[in-house]
Scaffold this motif. Structure first.
Motif, PDB file in Angstrom:
ATOM      1  N   GLY A  47       0.781  -1.230   0.000  1.00  0.00           N
ATOM      2  CA  GLY A  47       0.000   0.000   0.000  1.00  0.00           C
ATOM      3  C   GLY A  47       0.808   1.273   0.000  1.00  0.00           C
ATOM      4  O   GLY A  47       0.241   2.372  -0.078  1.00  0.00           O
ATOM      5  N   ARG A  48       2.124   1.184   0.097  1.00  0.00           N
ATOM      6  CA  ARG A  48       2.958   2.392   0.034  1.00  0.00           C
ATOM      7  C   ARG A  48       4.325   2.030  -0.512  1.00  0.00           C
ATOM      8  O   ARG A  48       4.713   0.862  -0.569  1.00  0.00           O
ATOM      9  CB  ARG A  48       3.072   3.059   1.402  1.00  0.00           C
ATOM     10  N   ASP A  49       5.074   3.070  -0.897  1.00  0.00           N
ATOM     11  CA  ASP A  49       6.381   2.864  -1.503  1.00  0.00           C
ATOM     12  C   ASP A  49       7.441   2.572  -0.450  1.00  0.00           C
ATOM     13  O   ASP A  49       7.419   3.118   0.656  1.00  0.00           O
ATOM     14  CB  ASP A  49       6.819   4.099  -2.285  1.00  0.00           C
ATOM     15  N   LEU A  50       8.371   1.725  -0.821  1.00  0.00           N
ATOM     16  CA  LEU A  50       9.576   1.477  -0.044  1.00  0.00           C
ATOM     17  C   LEU A  50      10.752   1.997  -0.860  1.00  0.00           C
ATOM     18  O   LEU A  50      10.922   1.622  -2.019  1.00  0.00           O
ATOM     19  CB  LEU A  50       9.753  -0.016   0.225  1.00  0.00           C
ATOM     20  N   LYS A  51      11.541   2.872  -0.266  1.00  0.00           N
ATOM     21  CA  LYS A  51      12.689   3.446  -0.967  1.00  0.00           C
ATOM     22  C   LYS A  51      13.981   2.900  -0.366  1.00  0.00           C
ATOM     23  O   LYS A  51      14.187   2.949   0.847  1.00  0.00           O
ATOM     24  CB  LYS A  51      12.667   4.967  -0.890  1.00  0.00           C
ATOM     25  N   VAL A  52      14.837   2.385  -1.233  1.00  0.00           N
ATOM     26  CA  VAL A  52      16.128   1.828  -0.832  1.00  0.00           C
ATOM     27  C   VAL A  52      17.215   2.588  -1.575  1.00  0.00           C
ATOM     28  O   VAL A  52      17.241   2.606  -2.816  1.00  0.00           O
ATOM     29  CB  VAL A  52      16.201   0.325  -1.153  1.00  0.00           C
ATOM     30  N   THR A  53      18.107   3.201  -0.837  1.00  0.00           N
ATOM     31  CA  THR A  53      19.184   3.984  -1.437  1.00  0.00           C
ATOM     32  C   THR A  53      20.497   3.225  -1.356  1.00  0.00           C
ATOM     33  O   THR A  53      20.902   2.769  -0.279  1.00  0.00           O
ATOM     34  CB  THR A  53      19.323   5.349  -0.730  1.00  0.00           C
ATOM     35  N   THR A  54      21.148   3.078  -2.495  1.00  0.00           N
ATOM     36  CA  THR A  54      22.461   2.449  -2.576  1.00  0.00           C
ATOM     37  C   THR A  54      23.375   3.378  -3.363  1.00  0.00           C
ATOM     38  O   THR A  54      22.968   4.458  -3.795  1.00  0.00           O
ATOM     39  CB  THR A  54      22.389   1.082  -3.286  1.00  0.00           C
ATOM     40  N   ASN A  55      24.592   2.960  -3.600  1.00  0.00           N
ATOM     41  CA  ASN A  55      25.524   3.773  -4.367  1.00  0.00           C
ATOM     42  C   ASN A  55      25.060   3.981  -5.802  1.00  0.00           C
ATOM     43  O   ASN A  55      25.456   4.932  -6.471  1.00  0.00           O
ATOM     44  CB  ASN A  55      26.910   3.117  -4.357  1.00  0.00           C
ATOM     45  N   GLY A  98      21.994   4.613  -6.612  1.00  0.00           N
ATOM     46  CA  GLY A  98      20.872   5.541  -6.602  1.00  0.00           C
ATOM     47  C   GLY A  98      19.746   5.023  -5.724  1.00  0.00           C
ATOM     48  O   GLY A  98      19.923   4.071  -4.952  1.00  0.00           O
ATOM     49  N   THR A  99      18.576   5.636  -5.847  1.00  0.00           N
ATOM     50  CA  THR A  99      17.429   5.255  -5.026  1.00  0.00           C
ATOM     51  C   THR A  99      16.461   4.404  -5.833  1.00  0.00           C
ATOM     52  O   THR A  99      16.042   4.775  -6.930  1.00  0.00           O
ATOM     53  CB  THR A  99      16.707   6.499  -4.489  1.00  0.00           C
ATOM     54  N   PHE A 100      16.112   3.265  -5.254  1.00  0.00           N
ATOM     55  CA  PHE A 100      15.158   2.336  -5.848  1.00  0.00           C
ATOM     56  C   PHE A 100      13.824   2.494  -5.125  1.00  0.00           C
ATOM     57  O   PHE A 100      13.786   2.582  -3.890  1.00  0.00           O
ATOM     58  CB  PHE A 100      15.640   0.893  -5.698  1.00  0.00           C
ATOM     59  N   THR A 101      12.729   2.529  -5.873  1.00  0.00           N
ATOM     60  CA  THR A 101      11.391   2.666  -5.291  1.00  0.00           C
ATOM     61  C   THR A 101      10.607   1.392  -5.572  1.00  0.00           C
ATOM     62  O   THR A 101      10.474   0.974  -6.728  1.00  0.00           O
ATOM     63  CB  THR A 101      10.656   3.873  -5.883  1.00  0.00           C
ATOM     64  N   GLY A 102      10.105   0.767  -4.488  1.00  0.00           N
ATOM     65  CA  GLY A 102       9.468  -0.525  -4.647  1.00  0.00           C
ATOM     66  C   GLY A 102       8.067  -0.599  -4.069  1.00  0.00           C
ATOM     67  O   GLY A 102       7.718   0.144  -3.151  1.00  0.00           O
ATOM     68  N   ARG A 103       7.274  -1.520  -4.605  1.00  0.00           N
ATOM     69  CA  ARG A 103       5.954  -1.880  -4.112  1.00  0.00           C
ATOM     70  C   ARG A 103       5.800  -3.392  -4.234  1.00  0.00           C
ATOM     71  O   ARG A 103       6.366  -4.011  -5.139  1.00  0.00           O
ATOM     72  CB  ARG A 103       4.845  -1.215  -4.931  1.00  0.00           C
ATOM     73  N   VAL A 104       4.971  -3.962  -3.355  1.00  0.00           N
ATOM     74  CA  VAL A 104       4.619  -5.369  -3.488  1.00  0.00           C
ATOM     75  C   VAL A 104       3.522  -5.490  -4.535  1.00  0.00           C
ATOM     76  O   VAL A 104       2.453  -4.880  -4.406  1.00  0.00           O
ATOM     77  CB  VAL A 104       4.161  -5.957  -2.145  1.00  0.00           C
ATOM     78  N   ARG A 105       3.819  -6.256  -5.550  1.00  0.00           N
ATOM     79  CA  ARG A 105       2.850  -6.518  -6.619  1.00  0.00           C
ATOM     80  C   ARG A 105       2.760  -8.027  -6.796  1.00  0.00           C
ATOM     81  O   ARG A 105       3.731  -8.666  -7.208  1.00  0.00           O
ATOM     82  CB  ARG A 105       3.267  -5.833  -7.921  1.00  0.00           C
ATOM     83  N   GLY A 106       1.613  -8.588  -6.457  1.00  0.00           N
ATOM     84  CA  GLY A 106       1.478 -10.034  -6.467  1.00  0.00           C
ATOM     85  C   GLY A 106       2.355 -10.621  -5.383  1.00  0.00           C
ATOM     86  O   GLY A 106       2.269 -10.222  -4.219  1.00  0.00           O
ATOM     87  N   ASP A 107       3.220 -11.536  -5.753  1.00  0.00           N
ATOM     88  CA  ASP A 107       4.108 -12.135  -4.757  1.00  0.00           C
ATOM     89  C   ASP A 107       5.510 -11.553  -4.809  1.00  0.00           C
ATOM     90  O   ASP A 107       6.434 -12.076  -4.196  1.00  0.00           O
ATOM     91  CB  ASP A 107       4.168 -13.650  -4.946  1.00  0.00           C
ATOM     92  N   GLN A 108       5.695 -10.436  -5.535  1.00  0.00           N
ATOM     93  CA  GLN A 108       7.013  -9.834  -5.705  1.00  0.00           C
ATOM     94  C   GLN A 108       7.080  -8.434  -5.114  1.00  0.00           C
ATOM     95  O   GLN A 108       6.134  -7.651  -5.239  1.00  0.00           O
ATOM     96  CB  GLN A 108       7.361  -9.741  -7.196  1.00  0.00           C
ATOM     97  N   LEU A 109       8.210  -8.133  -4.458  1.00  0.00           N
ATOM     98  CA  LEU A 109       8.529  -6.757  -4.093  1.00  0.00           C
ATOM     99  C   LEU A 109       9.368  -6.215  -5.241  1.00  0.00           C
ATOM    100  O   LEU A 109      10.543  -6.570  -5.394  1.00  0.00           O
ATOM    101  CB  LEU A 109       9.299  -6.715  -2.778  1.00  0.00           C
ATOM    102  N   ALA A 110       8.748  -5.404  -6.074  1.00  0.00           N
ATOM    103  CA  ALA A 110       9.369  -4.962  -7.327  1.00  0.00           C
ATOM    104  C   ALA A 110       9.832  -3.517  -7.211  1.00  0.00           C
ATOM    105  O   ALA A 110       9.069  -2.642  -6.776  1.00  0.00           O
ATOM    106  CB  ALA A 110       8.378  -5.108  -8.481  1.00  0.00           C
ATOM    107  N   PHE A 111      11.069  -3.272  -7.616  1.00  0.00           N
ATOM    108  CA  PHE A 111      11.661  -1.939  -7.541  1.00  0.00           C
ATOM    109  C   PHE A 111      11.927  -1.393  -8.939  1.00  0.00           C
ATOM    110  O   PHE A 111      12.295  -2.123  -9.856  1.00  0.00           O
ATOM    111  CB  PHE A 111      12.995  -1.990  -6.787  1.00  0.00           C
TER     112      PHE A 111
END
Length: 396
Positions: A260-268, A270-283
């Motif tokens: 229901g909301r975005d998950l942001k993961v920052t690495t070297n 850049g920043t990846f934005t993810g959501r759970v769609r079906g059975d996958q956490l897709a960024f």
């Protein structure tokens, strides 16, 4: 120092690379030989002085046995008592079926050796020697079966032992203490060179406090083996000592939260934005990466659905997710990684083993799980111009 999850690293499959199936391959926190070559400021030059110090207070020097084993140029090697490098050979097995690669400490005081270029581990055993068998791997090469202190049938299970990990090459010295697989013997590393650094030192009474904390936490008590060691929960799970669904409610909550909301993961990268769609956490972001819902075992080993390939994109995101699950920050904070240790391990369902290991150290740093280097909380130090390394058995 740049967090290691943001570097291009070959991570944590060190012993597998050494000898494939022939080696008892724990989920180690070892550093690849090329780890920081791109950041080199001065090449290390030749053998590095290694000083071994017994300040255990519980064992005299005659009761301490040291083993320096690992890899050089793709071949398994060991350091001999006179400080030279020798290949592992099946012919080294004695009448009892095991090698005797032990290096004895000096009769009193400190022991000095020369450490050649290699990647490996420094094992210490107390009271008894380790039983290490030289074998032939599937490719016909000599290999060493490493101790697996979390496996009751392993011949080294009764032996009090532990290890530190290192890579020393022309790029410098990269080393750490580790509790990824188990914790038994308090060890501290001091690395001198461009800087003077120490890691792994326990607080006064830290060993007893760590044992007690794990023993007294519901669901974790079976991981404590007498006063010999504490087994990491992933290995405990495999041995039937730890619930294989322990973290399932927290994992379910994370999956529900990020549907229901975005998950942001920052690495070297850049920043990846993810959501759970079906059975996958897709960024989305610098690259499209996705993860299947992990199991408790995946989280504890930072493997399976959370495996981290050395690709600069999926790997670093997997490392941050693994840290967020183990530290139980993933649900509460939608911007990862969390860098404030006060926010770690605050929920009931968390990696209480890793929590206890961090609480036991003077600087709060430990390798309690494989991705504990995320945001620089691992007991890891490096120097590109090293002049000496000192491994100390600290008081029990």
């Amino acid at each position: 120092m740049t967090p290691r999850h943001q570097r291009t690293l070959g991570r944590r499959r060190f012993l597998v690379a050494l000898a494939g199936a022939a080696v008892a391959a724990p989920g180690v926190a070892a550093i690849a030989p090329h780890a920081l070559a791109g950041n080199t400021t001065k090449a290390a030059d030749g053998a590095l002085p290694l000083t071994l110090v017994n300040n255990s207070g519980s064992f005299d020097n005659a009761s301490v046995h040291v083993y320096i084993v690992g890899n050089q140029d793709g071949k398994q090697v060991r350091v001999t008592p006179d400080g030279t490098l020798a290949p592992i050979a099946a012919s080294d097995n004695g009448a009892d079926g095991f090698t005797d690669y032990a290096i004895s400490l000096a009769g009193s005081g400190e022991t000095r050796l020369d450490l050649p270029y290699m990647s490996g581990r420094i094992y210490v055993s107390l009271g008894e020697k380790l039983k290490l068998k030289a074998v032939t791997d599937g490719n016909g090469n000599a290999a060493l079966q490493y101790p697996a202190g979390w496996v009751e049938s392993d011949p080294n299970y009764p032996v009090l032992h532990d290890c530190a990990e290192f890579t020393y090459n022309a790029a410098g010295m990269f080393c750490n203490t580790t509790m990824v697989d188990m914790f038994s013997v308090p060890l501290s590393i001091r690395l001198t060179g461009a800087k003077d650094q120490t890691t792994g030192t326990l607080r006064d009474g830290g060993r007893a406090a760590a044992f007690a904390a794990v023993r007294e936490t519901e669901g974790f008590g079976s991981l404590v083996v007498d006063d010999t060691r504490v087994i990491a929960p992933g290995h405990g799970l495999d041995a039937g000592l730890f619930a294989d669904d322990y973290l399932a409610p927290y994992i379910d909550e994370a999956w529900s939260t990020y549907a229901g909301r975005d998950l942001k993961v920052t690495t070297n990268a850049g920043t990846f934005t993810g959501r759970v769609r079906g059975d996958q956490l897709a960024f989305e972001g610098p690259a499209a990466v996705s993860f299947a819902k992990p199991s408790t075992r995946d989280v504890l080993f930072c493997d399976g659905s959370l495996a981290a390939p050395n690709d600069g994109t999926t790997g670093p995101v997997a490392a941050v997710l693994g840290a967020g699950f183990n530290r139980s920050t993933l649900v509460s904070t939608a911007a990862q990684p969390v860098t404030d240790p006060a926010a770690f391990y605050t929920t009931g369902l968390t990696n209480h083993y890793a929590k206890a290991m961090h609480a036991a150290t003077e600087d709060g740093k430990a390798y309690g799980f494989a991705f504990d280097d995320v945001a620089d909380f691992a007991s890891y130090i490096q120097d590109t111009a090293p002049t000496g390394v000192r491994l100390t058995l600290t008081p029990f």
